[in-house]
Write a protein that holds these residues in place. Sequence first.
Motif, PDB file in Angstrom:
ATOM      1  N   LEU A   1      37.896  46.136  77.650  1.00 54.28           N
ATOM      2  CA  LEU A   1      36.964  47.220  77.957  1.00 54.28           C
ATOM      3  C   LEU A   1      37.571  48.524  77.473  1.00 54.28           C
ATOM      4  N   LEU A   2      36.899  49.179  76.527  1.00 55.44           N
ATOM      5  CA  LEU A   2      37.384  50.455  76.021  1.00 55.44           C
ATOM      6  C   LEU A   2      36.926  51.598  76.907  1.00 55.44           C
ATOM      7  N   GLY A   3      35.676  51.552  77.334  1.00 50.80           N
ATOM      8  CA  GLY A   3      35.146  52.603  78.193  1.00 50.80           C
ATOM      9  C   GLY A   3      33.640  52.503  78.289  1.00 50.80           C
ATOM     10  N   THR A   4      33.072  53.359  79.114  1.00 50.20           N
ATOM     11  CA  THR A   4      31.617  53.403  79.292  1.00 50.20           C
ATOM     12  C   THR A   4      31.157  54.839  79.166  1.00 50.20           C
ATOM     13  N   TRP A   5      30.346  55.086  78.128  1.00 47.17           N
ATOM     14  CA  TRP A   5      29.830  56.427  77.875  1.00 47.17           C
ATOM     15  C   TRP A   5      28.336  56.330  77.583  1.00 47.17           C
ATOM     16  N   PRO A   6      27.565  57.368  77.876  1.00 48.93           N
ATOM     17  CA  PRO A   6      26.136  57.354  77.519  1.00 48.93           C
ATOM     18  C   PRO A   6      25.955  57.207  76.011  1.00 48.93           C
TER      19      PRO A   6
ATOM     20  N   GLU B   1      31.536  61.464  73.353  1.00 48.75           N
ATOM     21  CA  GLU B   1      32.590  60.489  73.634  1.00 48.75           C
ATOM     22  C   GLU B   1      32.258  59.123  73.028  1.00 48.75           C
ATOM     23  N   TRP B   2      30.984  58.759  73.094  1.00 48.28           N
ATOM     24  CA  TRP B   2      30.519  57.488  72.518  1.00 48.28           C
ATOM     25  C   TRP B   2      30.724  57.480  71.009  1.00 48.28           C
ATOM     26  N   HIS B   3      30.357  58.577  70.359  1.00 49.67           N
ATOM     27  CA  HIS B   3      30.531  58.672  68.902  1.00 49.67           C
ATOM     28  C   HIS B   3      31.999  58.653  68.523  1.00 49.67           C
ATOM     29  N   GLU B   4      32.838  59.361  69.266  1.00 47.68           N
ATOM     30  CA  GLU B   4      34.261  59.421  68.940  1.00 47.68           C
ATOM     31  C   GLU B   4      34.925  58.059  69.119  1.00 47.68           C
ATOM     32  N   ALA B   5      34.500  57.309  70.132  1.00 46.62           N
ATOM     33  CA  ALA B   5      35.062  55.980  70.351  1.00 46.62           C
ATOM     34  C   ALA B   5      34.745  55.036  69.194  1.00 46.62           C
ATOM     35  N   ARG B   6      33.617  55.244  68.550  1.00 47.00           N
ATOM     36  CA  ARG B   6      33.188  54.384  67.453  1.00 47.00           C
ATOM     37  C   ARG B   6      33.689  54.851  66.092  1.00 47.00           C
ATOM     38  N   ARG B   7      34.069  56.116  65.994  1.00 44.24           N
ATOM     39  CA  ARG B   7      34.270  56.717  64.679  1.00 44.24           C
ATOM     40  C   ARG B   7      35.300  55.995  63.825  1.00 44.24           C
ATOM     41  N   TRP B   8      36.464  55.695  64.364  1.00 49.72           N
ATOM     42  CA  TRP B   8      37.533  55.088  63.575  1.00 49.72           C
ATOM     43  C   TRP B   8      37.637  53.585  63.813  1.00 49.72           C
ATOM     44  N   ARG B   9      36.554  53.000  64.287  1.00 45.82           N
ATOM     45  CA  ARG B   9      36.483  51.561  64.513  1.00 45.82           C
ATOM     46  C   ARG B   9      35.309  50.981  63.733  1.00 45.82           C
ATOM     47  N   VAL B  10      35.273  49.678  63.614  1.00 43.50           N
ATOM     48  CA  VAL B  10      34.135  48.980  63.009  1.00 43.50           C
ATOM     49  C   VAL B  10      33.318  48.352  64.127  1.00 43.50           C
ATOM     50  N   GLY B  11      32.039  48.699  64.188  1.00 48.25           N
ATOM     51  CA  GLY B  11      31.147  48.179  65.211  1.00 48.25           C
ATOM     52  C   GLY B  11      30.157  47.174  64.658  1.00 48.25           C
ATOM     53  N   GLY B  12      29.394  46.583  65.551  1.00 47.84           N
ATOM     54  CA  GLY B  12      28.455  45.546  65.167  1.00 47.84           C
ATOM     55  C   GLY B  12      27.351  46.009  64.242  1.00 47.84           C
TER      56      GLY B  12
ATOM     57  N   LYS C   1      31.853  57.988  58.447  1.00 50.57           N
ATOM     58  CA  LYS C   1      33.011  58.097  59.324  1.00 50.57           C
ATOM     59  C   LYS C   1      33.879  59.302  58.968  1.00 50.57           C
ATOM     60  N   LEU C   2      33.989  59.577  57.693  1.00 55.64           N
ATOM     61  CA  LEU C   2      34.796  60.722  57.276  1.00 55.64           C
ATOM     62  C   LEU C   2      34.066  62.043  57.494  1.00 55.64           C
ATOM     63  N   HIS C   3      32.745  62.019  57.339  1.00 61.52           N
ATOM     64  CA  HIS C   3      31.939  63.241  57.488  1.00 61.52           C
ATOM     65  C   HIS C   3      30.740  62.935  58.388  1.00 61.52           C
ATOM     66  N   PRO C   4      30.967  62.741  59.682  1.00 61.44           N
ATOM     67  CA  PRO C   4      29.859  62.364  60.581  1.00 61.44           C
ATOM     68  C   PRO C   4      28.798  63.438  60.680  1.00 61.44           C
TER      69      PRO C   4
END
Length: 211
Positions: A4-9, A14-25, A47-50
């Motif tokens: 579990l990384l976290g729970t954000w709306p 915070e949700w965008h930052e958690a995903r930024r440097w990761r690969v998601g589904g 990812k480099l220029h959100p």
Amino acid sequence: MARLLGTWPDGSPEWHEARRWRVGGSEVGAICGWSKYATRDQVMADKLHPRPRETPAMRRGHYVEPAVLAYLSTELGVTIDAEASAATYTADEDERLAYNPDGITVDWGLLEAKSTSDRNTDDGWGRARTAIVPIGYQAQAQWGMGILGIDECWLGVLAGAHNSRPDLHFALYRIPFNPRAYTYMTTQAHRFLDELERARKDHHEDPTADR
């Protein structure tokens, strides 16, 4: 087992930052070259220029997804765990591989919800209750199952037409886990993340990068 990384709306900073440097589904299909909506290079650039963006299809999905999940819950006789469904997870072996499920049941089952203007065979849709869905959705389901340690995913879809015939209709698909597909996707994701890290360093070393 996933971490579990976290729970954000959804959509929060915070949700965008958690995903930024990761690969998601929602990204892995494009990284593998399987998406008709985005390319690997576009995922890298985002990812480099959100930049905030919301397509009509994304907006539609935001409102329709709860109805599709409710349909799945009733049709399958399962109960959705709201807290588990709202969380962001990472793979136990690599926290850079992330997943945001549409729905997690109380007995740790995976549900995915989609909407489409046309459930067309030319776009990769098979008959309901098979595992035949467009390859981008297949990739997302396999990614989720691999990270969460789940052996099947039920995908529900609300379509406005079926093979170009107007027909507002729910359909569901059962997708079994394919370990070989997941291994291939993780290999491609690691290559992408290594390239992203190099580009990220170059980006931060360039004083004009954000201008």
